[in-house]
Design an enzyme around this catalytic site. Structure first.
Site, PDB file in Angstrom:
ATOM      1  N   GLY A  16       0.422  -1.306   0.229  1.00 38.40           N
ATOM      2  CA  GLY A  16      -0.091   0.304   0.386  1.00 38.40           C
ATOM      3  C   GLY A  16       0.674   0.843  -0.300  1.00 38.40           C
ATOM      4  N   ASP A  43      -2.510   3.856   3.070  1.00 33.50           N
ATOM      5  CA  ASP A  43      -2.675   3.860   4.336  1.00 33.50           C
ATOM      6  C   ASP A  43      -2.494   5.566   4.984  1.00 33.50           C
ATOM      7  OD1 ASP A  43      -1.333   2.413   6.919  1.00 33.50           O
ATOM      8  OD2 ASP A  43      -0.200   4.547   6.919  1.00 33.50           O
ATOM      9  N   TYR A  48      -2.427  12.591  10.910  1.00 29.66           N
ATOM     10  CA  TYR A  48      -1.255  12.977  10.059  1.00 29.66           C
ATOM     11  C   TYR A  48      -1.997  13.675   9.425  1.00 29.66           C
ATOM     12  CZ  TYR A  48       0.554   8.002   9.707  1.00 29.66           C
ATOM     13  OH  TYR A  48       1.055   6.351  10.163  1.00 29.66           O
ATOM     14  N   LYS A  75      -6.257   4.690  11.249  1.00 28.60           N
ATOM     15  CA  LYS A  75      -5.476   4.585  12.747  1.00 28.60           C
ATOM     16  C   LYS A  75      -6.712   5.538  14.086  1.00 28.60           C
ATOM     17  CE  LYS A  75      -1.332   3.386  10.440  1.00 28.60           C
ATOM     18  NZ  LYS A  75      -1.234   4.097  10.274  1.00 28.60           N
ATOM     19  N   HIS A 108      -3.448   3.041  17.304  1.00 28.82           N
ATOM     20  CA  HIS A 108      -2.395   3.388  16.117  1.00 28.82           C
ATOM     21  C   HIS A 108      -1.264   3.322  17.130  1.00 28.82           C
ATOM     22  CE1 HIS A 108      -0.360   7.018  13.922  1.00 28.82           C
ATOM     23  NE2 HIS A 108       0.621   5.579  13.902  1.00 28.82           N
TER      24      HIS A 108
HETATM   25  N1  LIG Z   1       1.862   2.677  12.845  1.00 29.77           N
HETATM   26  C1  LIG Z   1       2.646   3.334  12.772  1.00 29.77           C
HETATM   27  O1  LIG Z   1       2.896   4.163  14.296  1.00 29.77           O
HETATM   28  C2  LIG Z   1       3.721   4.192  11.951  1.00 29.77           C
HETATM   29  C3  LIG Z   1       4.759   4.996  12.095  1.00 29.77           C
HETATM   30  C4  LIG Z   1       5.401   5.354  10.851  1.00 29.77           C
HETATM   31  C5  LIG Z   1       5.108   5.106   9.669  1.00 29.77           C
HETATM   32  N2  LIG Z   1       3.761   4.443   9.937  1.00 29.77           N
HETATM   33  C6  LIG Z   1       3.220   4.458   7.828  1.00 29.77           C
HETATM   34  O2  LIG Z   1       3.806   3.588   7.036  1.00 29.77           O
HETATM   35  C7  LIG Z   1       4.224   4.645   6.264  1.00 29.77           C
HETATM   36  C8  LIG Z   1       5.885   4.737   5.644  1.00 29.77           C
HETATM   37  O3  LIG Z   1       7.107   4.022   6.834  1.00 29.77           O
HETATM   38  P1  LIG Z   1       7.904   5.858   6.307  1.00 29.77           P
HETATM   39  O4  LIG Z   1       7.374   6.634   6.035  1.00 29.77           O
HETATM   40  O5  LIG Z   1       8.244   6.028   7.551  1.00 29.77           O
HETATM   41  O6  LIG Z   1       9.050   5.297   6.060  1.00 29.77           O
HETATM   42  P2  LIG Z   1       9.323   4.700   4.272  1.00 29.77           P
HETATM   43  O7  LIG Z   1       8.250   4.175   3.825  1.00 29.77           O
HETATM   44  O8  LIG Z   1       9.976   3.360   5.086  1.00 29.77           O
HETATM   45  O9  LIG Z   1      10.565   5.406   4.331  1.00 29.77           O
HETATM   46  C9  LIG Z   1      10.141   6.726   3.573  1.00 29.77           C
HETATM   47  C10 LIG Z   1      11.524   7.330   2.799  1.00 29.77           C
HETATM   48  O10 LIG Z   1      11.823   6.551   1.783  1.00 29.77           O
HETATM   49  C11 LIG Z   1      12.449   7.387   0.335  1.00 29.77           C
HETATM   50  N3  LIG Z   1      11.708   6.530  -0.407  1.00 29.77           N
HETATM   51  C12 LIG Z   1      10.299   5.915  -1.389  1.00 29.77           C
HETATM   52  N4  LIG Z   1      10.411   5.097  -2.429  1.00 29.77           N
HETATM   53  C13 LIG Z   1      12.498   5.148  -2.459  1.00 29.77           C
HETATM   54  C14 LIG Z   1      12.868   4.066  -3.592  1.00 29.77           C
HETATM   55  N5  LIG Z   1      12.085   3.369  -4.277  1.00 29.77           N
HETATM   56  N6  LIG Z   1      13.738   4.879  -3.745  1.00 29.77           N
HETATM   57  C15 LIG Z   1      14.791   5.688  -2.528  1.00 29.77           C
HETATM   58  N7  LIG Z   1      13.828   6.263  -1.673  1.00 29.77           N
HETATM   59  C16 LIG Z   1      12.869   6.121  -1.974  1.00 29.77           C
HETATM   60  C17 LIG Z   1      10.855   8.532   0.378  1.00 29.77           C
HETATM   61  O11 LIG Z   1      11.386  10.121   0.308  1.00 29.77           O
HETATM   62  P3  LIG Z   1      10.270  10.063  -1.295  1.00 29.77           P
HETATM   63  O12 LIG Z   1       9.153  11.089  -0.867  1.00 29.77           O
HETATM   64  O13 LIG Z   1      11.162  11.579  -1.386  1.00 29.77           O
HETATM   65  O14 LIG Z   1      10.213   9.368  -2.381  1.00 29.77           O
HETATM   66  C18 LIG Z   1      10.723   8.854   2.302  1.00 29.77           C
HETATM   67  O15 LIG Z   1      11.782   9.279   2.298  1.00 29.77           O
HETATM   68  C19 LIG Z   1       4.547   6.314   6.530  1.00 29.77           C
HETATM   69  O16 LIG Z   1       4.438   7.075   5.079  1.00 29.77           O
HETATM   70  C20 LIG Z   1       2.744   6.091   7.834  1.00 29.77           C
HETATM   71  O17 LIG Z   1       1.703   5.667   6.850  1.00 29.77           O
HETATM   72  C21 LIG Z   1       3.128   3.922  10.179  1.00 29.77           C
END
Ligand SMILES: NC(=O)c1ccc[n+]([C@@H]2O[C@H](COP(=O)([O-])OP(=O)(O)OC[C@H]3O[C@@H](n4cnc5c(N)ncnc54)[C@H](OP(=O)(O)O)[C@@H]3O)[C@@H](O)[C@H]2O)c1
Length: 320
Positions: A16, A43, A48, A75, A108
């Site tokens: 997702g 998600d 957020y 969430k 959450h």
């Molecule tokens: N339940 C919780 O407590 C919780 C906590 C944290 C996160 N989340 C959810 O999980 C999602 C993902 O986690 P996250 O946002 O922490 O981190 P992530 O998806 O691990 O990493 C996002 C980062 O990676 C970069 N990126 C994405 N695709 C890439 C690729 N193919 N090559 C190089 N860089 C890439 C993005 O930059 P660009 O945008 O510049 O591509 C961004 O800086 C969140 O958006 C949220 O929906 C939930």
């Protein structure tokens, strides 16, 4: 699209689009690019503060992609854990998202805060779990399922101890636990528990989030996952990218992924991970990268003379 079947029999798309911290003006192009690329799973979360722009983008998307084909997760924030507040919070998310129902609603964090609190900034922002037990919040979420406002319910950032406790009183078992997962944080205990109790794990921060350096509990620095030599060697072997390898690895071990990106090229690149087949040797090699490193430890809930500590939130499972 690859799916995982939940304990309720419903099929959740394995990949997702994560949306936290995407700038609001980039949300609609990100969601439309994602839908056109094949994503059917978005998600979000009340905290957020992007449900309004996501709702507007979904209105556009729904002209081409029927609602039953989409999977929308949101969430419940910690300030609405009191049973009377749960349905109001869900209805607020639905209103902003312009939807009649959610596919998945997650608690959450296993932390209760006073109404109106984002991240706590003073001692008075907290309720204890004795004042607002997780089991009562869960019961109110179960009620939302009965009312047809959400199809599946689950948890996020719950330790296996808290999942076990919840199971004692739950009439509907959590279908999903969304937790931090990547090669440095392989969640062995959670994987074992999830398998035994038919809970689907969803990995947040599957690419290592946007942090520049990863650090182990003892202070040792680790290379960012996207530049890790082992991940890049495997990527080269498959003519793929490091991000695709990180996502394919999680899906190969039966974990759903929600990578965030606001770049159209990277959104498309990440989706192609659903068709990348890693070898058993690749999977075993990545398994060796486990480290005591976590990006989100929820320390924000432990300040201002908080009734919560890292120990009480994670039950000793911070690095498992
Ligand atoms: N339940 C919780 O407590 C919780 C906590 C944290 C996160 N989340 C959810 O999980 C999602 C993902 O986690 P996250 O946002 O922490 O981190 P992530 O998806 O691990 O990493 C996002 C980062 O990676 C970069 N990126 C994405 N695709 C890439 C690729 N193919 N090559 C190089 N860089 C890439 C993005 O930059 P660009 O945008 O510049 O591509 C961004 O800086 C969140 O958006 C949220 O929906 C939930």
């Amino acid at each position: 699209m690859k799916h995982f079947t939940l304990c309720t029999g419903r099929k959740m798309p394995a990949l997702g689009l994560g949306t936290s911290r995407i700038e609001h003006e980039k949300i609609e192009p990100a969601i439309m690019t994602a839908l056109d690329a094949g994503y059917r799973h978005i998600d979000t979360a009340a905290i957020y503060k992007n449900e309004l722009p996501i709702g507007a983008a979904l209105q556009k998307g729904l002209k081409q992609y029927p609602r039953p084909d989409l999977w929308i997760t949101s969430k419940l924030w910690c300030d609405a854990h009191k049973p009377d507040d749960v349905m109001t919070a869900l209805k607020d998310s639905l209103y902003k998202l312009q939807l009649d129902y959610l596919d998945l609603y997650l608690m959450h964090f296993p932390v209760a805060l006073r109404p109106g609190t984002g991240w706590p900034t003073q001692h008075e922002d907290y309720y204890t779990l004795e004042e607002v037990p997780l089991s009562e919040t869960w019961e109110a979420m179960e009620h939302c399922v009965k009312k047809g406002l959400v199809r599946d319910i689950g948890t996020s950032n719950f330790s296996t101890v808290k999942l076990h406790d919840l199971a004692e009183t739950a009439r509907i078992q959590p279908a999903v636990n969304q937790i931090e997962m990547h090669p440095y944080q392989q969640q062995h205990l959670q994987r074992d528990y999830a398998k035994r109790h038919h809970i689907l794990l969803t990995a947040y921060s599957p690419l290592g989030s946007s942090v520049d350096t990863m650090q182990q509990a003892d202070g040792t620095k680790l290379p960012p996952l996207l530049t890790h030599p082992v991940i890049n060697e495997i990527a080269e072997e498959h003519d793929a990218t490091a991000a695709q390898v990180l996502l394919a690895w999680l899906m190969a071990i039966e974990v759903a992924v929600i990578p965030r990106s606001s770049s159209p090229e990277r959104i498309q690149e990440n989706f192609k991970a659903t068709s990348l087949a890693l070898t058993p040797l690749n999977i075993a090699t990545i398994a060796e990268l486990h480290a005591k490193a976590k990006i989100f430890n929820a320390a924000g809930f432990t300040e201002y003379d908080s009734p919560y500590s890292l120990e009480s939130i994670w039950d000793g499972e911070l690095y498992t």
